[in-house]
Design a protein around this motif. Structure first.
Motif, PDB file in Angstrom:
ATOM      1  N   ARG A 260       0.838  -1.207   0.000  1.00 35.25           N
ATOM      2  CA  ARG A 260       0.000   0.000   0.000  1.00 35.25           C
ATOM      3  C   ARG A 260       0.873   1.257   0.000  1.00 35.25           C
ATOM      4  O   ARG A 260       0.604   2.226  -0.720  1.00 35.25           O
ATOM      5  N   ASP A 261       1.922   1.244   0.862  1.00 35.67           N
ATOM      6  CA  ASP A 261       2.825   2.402   0.916  1.00 35.67           C
ATOM      7  C   ASP A 261       3.522   2.622  -0.422  1.00 35.67           C
ATOM      8  O   ASP A 261       3.640   3.757  -0.895  1.00 35.67           O
ATOM      9  N   LEU A 262       3.959   1.527  -1.051  1.00 29.76           N
ATOM     10  CA  LEU A 262       4.617   1.634  -2.347  1.00 29.76           C
ATOM     11  C   LEU A 262       3.661   2.178  -3.404  1.00 29.76           C
ATOM     12  O   LEU A 262       4.035   3.056  -4.199  1.00 29.76           O
ATOM     13  N   ALA A 263       2.424   1.711  -3.398  1.00 25.40           N
ATOM     14  CA  ALA A 263       1.431   2.191  -4.366  1.00 25.40           C
ATOM     15  C   ALA A 263       1.134   3.668  -4.132  1.00 25.40           C
ATOM     16  O   ALA A 263       1.019   4.458  -5.088  1.00 25.40           O
ATOM     17  N   ARG A 264       1.005   4.083  -2.861  1.00 24.14           N
ATOM     18  CA  ARG A 264       0.742   5.485  -2.537  1.00 24.14           C
ATOM     19  C   ARG A 264       1.917   6.365  -2.995  1.00 24.14           C
ATOM     20  O   ARG A 264       1.723   7.440  -3.553  1.00 24.14           O
ATOM     21  N   GLU A 265       3.117   5.870  -2.777  1.00 26.66           N
ATOM     22  CA  GLU A 265       4.302   6.631  -3.178  1.00 26.66           C
ATOM     23  C   GLU A 265       4.352   6.812  -4.695  1.00 26.66           C
ATOM     24  O   GLU A 265       4.644   7.909  -5.196  1.00 26.66           O
ATOM     25  N   ARG A 266       4.037   5.776  -5.440  1.00 23.90           N
ATOM     26  CA  ARG A 266       4.044   5.867  -6.904  1.00 23.90           C
ATOM     27  C   ARG A 266       2.950   6.805  -7.410  1.00 23.90           C
ATOM     28  O   ARG A 266       3.130   7.522  -8.384  1.00 23.90           O
TER      29      ARG A 266
END
Length: 143
Positions: free
Chosen positions: A130-136
Motif C-alpha cells: 500500500r505504501d509503495l502504491a501510494r508513493e508511486r
C-alpha cells in the motif's frame, strides 16, 4: 386430422404400457405368490405366540405365557463376569492419555503461533505494498 393421429398414438402408447404389465398377471385363475413370500418367516427364537396352519402368527392371538427365561446360574455367571469391568479398565486419565493430550496441546499452540506470525507477515507485506502504491501515485501526480 392431426387430433385423430394424436389420439391414436396416445391409445397405442397406453396399450403398449399396459401390455408390459401382462407378464406379472397370472394367466390362469390359480393365484401364485410373488417370490420371497413363499414360506413362513424364519424362526427368531422361542416364543409362545400361537401360529396358524401356514406357520404365520395369528393376528390378535397374543402370547399366553412369557418365553423361557435364563436360569439363576447363568444370571450369576454373567453378573460376575461384568461386575468389575470399570475397575479393571483402569482410571480414566491414564499416563498415555495424558501424554497424548499434552502433545496435542503443544502442537496446537505451535500452530497457533505460526499462524499468528504468518498473519502478521501478510499484514506487513500488505502495508508495504500500500505504501509503495501510494508513493508511486504521488510521484505520478507531481510534475
Amino acid at each position: 386430422m392431426m387430433l385423430r393421429w394424436r389420439n391414436t398414438a396416445m391409445a397405442i402408447a397406453g396399450l403398449l404400457t399396459l401390455n408390459g404389465c401382462a407378464a406379472y398377471m397370472p394367466r390362469d385363475e390359480t393365484p401364485t405368490p410373488p417370490p420371497g413370500f413363499t414360506g413362513p418367516p424364519a424362526p427368531s427364537g422361542p416364543s409362545s405366540q400361537r401360529l396358524g396352519r401356514d406357520g404365520y402368527p395369528l393376528i390378535g392371538a397374543y402370547p399366553t405365557t412369557a418365553g423361557p427365561q435364563a436360569d439363576q446360574a447363568t444370571v450369576a455367571a454373567t453378573q460376575a463376569r461384568f461386575a468389575n469391568v470399570a475397575a479393571r479398565a483402569g482410571p480414566a486419565g491414564t499416563a498415555r492419555y495424558d501424554q497424548s493430550v499434552s502433545e496435542l496441546s503443544t502442537l496446537a499452540s505451535t500452530r497457533q503461533s505460526e499462524a499468528a506470525a504468518r498473519a502478521a507477515e501478510a499484514r506487513r507485506s500488505t502495508q508495504e505494498l500500500r505504501d509503495l502504491a501510494r508513493e508511486r501515485q504521488e510521484r505520478a501526480r507531481t510534475p
